[in-house]
Design an enzyme around this catalytic site. Sequence first.
Site, PDB file in Angstrom:
ATOM      1  N   LYS A  85       6.182   5.921  17.169  1.00  0.00           N
ATOM      2  CA  LYS A  85       4.744   6.211  17.143  1.00  0.00           C
ATOM      3  C   LYS A  85       3.956   4.927  16.903  1.00  0.00           C
ATOM      4  O   LYS A  85       2.804   4.807  17.331  1.00  0.00           O
ATOM      5  CB  LYS A  85       4.427   7.286  16.107  1.00  0.00           C
ATOM      6  CG  LYS A  85       4.828   6.944  14.665  1.00  0.00           C
ATOM      7  CD  LYS A  85       3.779   6.168  13.914  1.00  0.00           C
ATOM      8  CE  LYS A  85       4.277   5.762  12.551  1.00  0.00           C
ATOM      9  NZ  LYS A  85       3.258   5.018  11.767  1.00  0.00           N
ATOM     10  N   GLY A  88       6.315  10.925   8.334  1.00  0.00           N
ATOM     11  CA  GLY A  88       5.286  11.913   8.609  1.00  0.00           C
ATOM     12  C   GLY A  88       3.929  11.261   8.768  1.00  0.00           C
ATOM     13  O   GLY A  88       3.810  10.033   8.765  1.00  0.00           O
ATOM     14  N   SER A 131       0.817  -1.215   0.000  1.00  0.00           N
ATOM     15  CA  SER A 131       0.000   0.000   0.000  1.00  0.00           C
ATOM     16  C   SER A 131       0.852   1.266   0.000  1.00  0.00           C
ATOM     17  O   SER A 131       0.592   2.207  -0.757  1.00  0.00           O
ATOM     18  CB  SER A 131      -0.956  -0.010   1.196  1.00  0.00           C
ATOM     19  OG  SER A 131      -0.242  -0.113   2.420  1.00  0.00           O
ATOM     20  N   TRP A 132       1.907   1.296   0.843  1.00  0.00           N
ATOM     21  CA  TRP A 132       2.703   2.517   0.951  1.00  0.00           C
ATOM     22  C   TRP A 132       3.615   2.686  -0.251  1.00  0.00           C
ATOM     23  O   TRP A 132       3.769   3.785  -0.784  1.00  0.00           O
ATOM     24  CB  TRP A 132       3.476   2.523   2.248  1.00  0.00           C
ATOM     25  CG  TRP A 132       4.249   3.779   2.547  1.00  0.00           C
ATOM     26  CD1 TRP A 132       5.493   3.847   3.083  1.00  0.00           C
ATOM     27  CD2 TRP A 132       3.837   5.150   2.363  1.00  0.00           C
ATOM     28  NE1 TRP A 132       5.883   5.163   3.237  1.00  0.00           N
ATOM     29  CE2 TRP A 132       4.874   5.980   2.799  1.00  0.00           C
ATOM     30  CE3 TRP A 132       2.677   5.736   1.854  1.00  0.00           C
ATOM     31  CZ2 TRP A 132       4.813   7.369   2.748  1.00  0.00           C
ATOM     32  CZ3 TRP A 132       2.613   7.127   1.800  1.00  0.00           C
ATOM     33  CH2 TRP A 132       3.670   7.928   2.247  1.00  0.00           C
ATOM     34  N   ARG A 148       5.594 -10.200  -6.594  1.00  0.00           N
ATOM     35  CA  ARG A 148       4.738 -11.158  -7.295  1.00  0.00           C
ATOM     36  C   ARG A 148       4.454 -10.677  -8.721  1.00  0.00           C
ATOM     37  O   ARG A 148       4.054  -9.532  -8.929  1.00  0.00           O
ATOM     38  CB  ARG A 148       3.434 -11.357  -6.533  1.00  0.00           C
ATOM     39  CG  ARG A 148       3.636 -12.111  -5.223  1.00  0.00           C
ATOM     40  CD  ARG A 148       2.326 -12.280  -4.466  1.00  0.00           C
ATOM     41  NE  ARG A 148       1.886 -11.046  -3.840  1.00  0.00           N
ATOM     42  CZ  ARG A 148       0.689 -10.494  -4.033  1.00  0.00           C
ATOM     43  NH1 ARG A 148      -0.180 -11.065  -4.854  1.00  0.00           N
ATOM     44  NH2 ARG A 148       0.363  -9.382  -3.412  1.00  0.00           N
ATOM     45  N   ALA A 201      -1.534   5.555   3.988  1.00  0.00           N
ATOM     46  CA  ALA A 201      -1.414   5.351   2.547  1.00  0.00           C
ATOM     47  C   ALA A 201      -2.714   5.588   1.790  1.00  0.00           C
ATOM     48  O   ALA A 201      -2.736   6.296   0.772  1.00  0.00           O
ATOM     49  CB  ALA A 201      -0.899   3.934   2.276  1.00  0.00           C
ATOM     50  N   ARG A 234      -2.397   0.129  10.625  1.00  0.00           N
ATOM     51  CA  ARG A 234      -2.221  -1.307  10.879  1.00  0.00           C
ATOM     52  C   ARG A 234      -1.826  -1.556  12.331  1.00  0.00           C
ATOM     53  O   ARG A 234      -2.244  -2.537  12.936  1.00  0.00           O
ATOM     54  CB  ARG A 234      -1.157  -1.870   9.930  1.00  0.00           C
ATOM     55  CG  ARG A 234      -1.568  -1.820   8.471  1.00  0.00           C
ATOM     56  CD  ARG A 234      -0.603  -2.570   7.589  1.00  0.00           C
ATOM     57  NE  ARG A 234       0.700  -1.946   7.505  1.00  0.00           N
ATOM     58  CZ  ARG A 234       1.046  -1.055   6.602  1.00  0.00           C
ATOM     59  NH1 ARG A 234       0.162  -0.632   5.709  1.00  0.00           N
ATOM     60  NH2 ARG A 234       2.262  -0.542   6.558  1.00  0.00           N
ATOM     61  N   ASN A 235      -1.015  -0.660  12.907  1.00  0.00           N
ATOM     62  CA  ASN A 235      -0.596  -0.841  14.298  1.00  0.00           C
ATOM     63  C   ASN A 235      -1.767  -0.631  15.251  1.00  0.00           C
ATOM     64  O   ASN A 235      -1.921  -1.357  16.234  1.00  0.00           O
ATOM     65  CB  ASN A 235       0.555   0.118  14.611  1.00  0.00           C
ATOM     66  CG  ASN A 235       1.789  -0.215  13.810  1.00  0.00           C
ATOM     67  OD1 ASN A 235       2.505  -1.162  14.098  1.00  0.00           O
ATOM     68  ND2 ASN A 235       2.037   0.542  12.749  1.00  0.00           N
ATOM     69  N   ASP A 262       2.915  12.309  12.973  1.00  0.00           N
ATOM     70  CA  ASP A 262       2.703  10.895  12.671  1.00  0.00           C
ATOM     71  C   ASP A 262       1.995  10.188  13.822  1.00  0.00           C
ATOM     72  O   ASP A 262       1.154   9.312  13.621  1.00  0.00           O
ATOM     73  CB  ASP A 262       4.053  10.237  12.388  1.00  0.00           C
ATOM     74  CG  ASP A 262       3.930   8.985  11.537  1.00  0.00           C
ATOM     75  OD1 ASP A 262       2.804   8.623  11.154  1.00  0.00           O
ATOM     76  OD2 ASP A 262       4.971   8.366  11.262  1.00  0.00           O
TER      77      ASP A 262
END
Length: 365
Positions: free
Chosen positions: A189, A134, A8-9, A30, A138, A253-254, A242
């Site tokens: 963070k 920052g 994603s990022w 992939r 995404a 996600r975190n 951030d």
Amino acid sequence: MAVLGAGSWGTTFGKVLADGGAHVVMWARRAELAHEIQEAKRNSEYLPGVNLPRSISATHHISEALDGATQIYLAISSQALRQNLKAVRPLVAETDAPIVSLMKGVERRTGLRMSQVIEQELHCAPERIAVASGPNLALEIAREQPTAAVISSISQQTAEAVARRARNSYFRTFVNTDVIGTEFGGVLKNLIAVAIGIVDGVGYGENTKASIITRGLVEMTDFAVAQGAEPETLQGLAGLGDLIATCQSPLSRNNTAGRLLGQGYSFQDVVKQMDQTAEGLASVAPVLQLARATHVHMPIVEQVKMVLDGTMNPRDIAPHLTTDDDQPTGERTHNGQGSGSGALWRSVQRTFDQLRNSRGRPAGD
């Protein structure tokens, strides 16, 4: 421009560069993902509903992605970076193109920051290396919602060269030369965001989360300064900016990983459920090892590790948010940069001033 990593990022940053006028070649591990990006200009797995610019192409051959690249961006899982760089090394040996880390993690085995791993594995001068950090969720950026980032390198020239290309109408870049602070801001963070997710999953409210964010910024600053960072960096986009974005967003996600832990899932179950890497989970242990070596106390991060290890009930994290004993404790950070609401307000004000005042050229962070 080459972007290695089509998650994603990585894909989002490729879009940022392309929307700023660059031709971008992406490397995807992939072949089927590379084919979708190349032919359909989509990455439906990681960025559903987002159309990619026609100036983005993709390949699953690293050599093709790097051929003629004037800047190289790395968006690979932090724990897999070293192994992937072994294939990159001979392909960049004869070039002086800047190498830019988009990653926010610490190598579990060594405790090294990503720029240090890049320097070791690519045998390149540190002046060629830059890092980007920052408040950069995404999917929001891929949807062209305005944001800002900081590009950091020990070479001001490298930082500015990267910042000039990594910008467009919705993505602004600032620069600094504090690589240590910029990288650790992005790492730390994530750990605080896991804590926020845990208490959110338990069902605690905004007071609890505000306490964690505020005291988490103190832990982040104390740790980073002990490693050689400038405290001002943790008050900028790579630190406070951030931290706010990652802690408050369900796109993080975190944060998501922490929420699952707070709901009672085991660490192993969380890893199985996450379809993308939550870098904070892998960074807890090496960060705490570095903290102990420099005598920095990080009670919030310590308790996150206890939850991960299964030695603390997630509901018990809240009474231990700021200290682990009953002795009254000052609110100041240990690096003497002021305390309480005054320091936090100055940090918030500085971050939003940066977002508001950017004009044209890359600015100092």
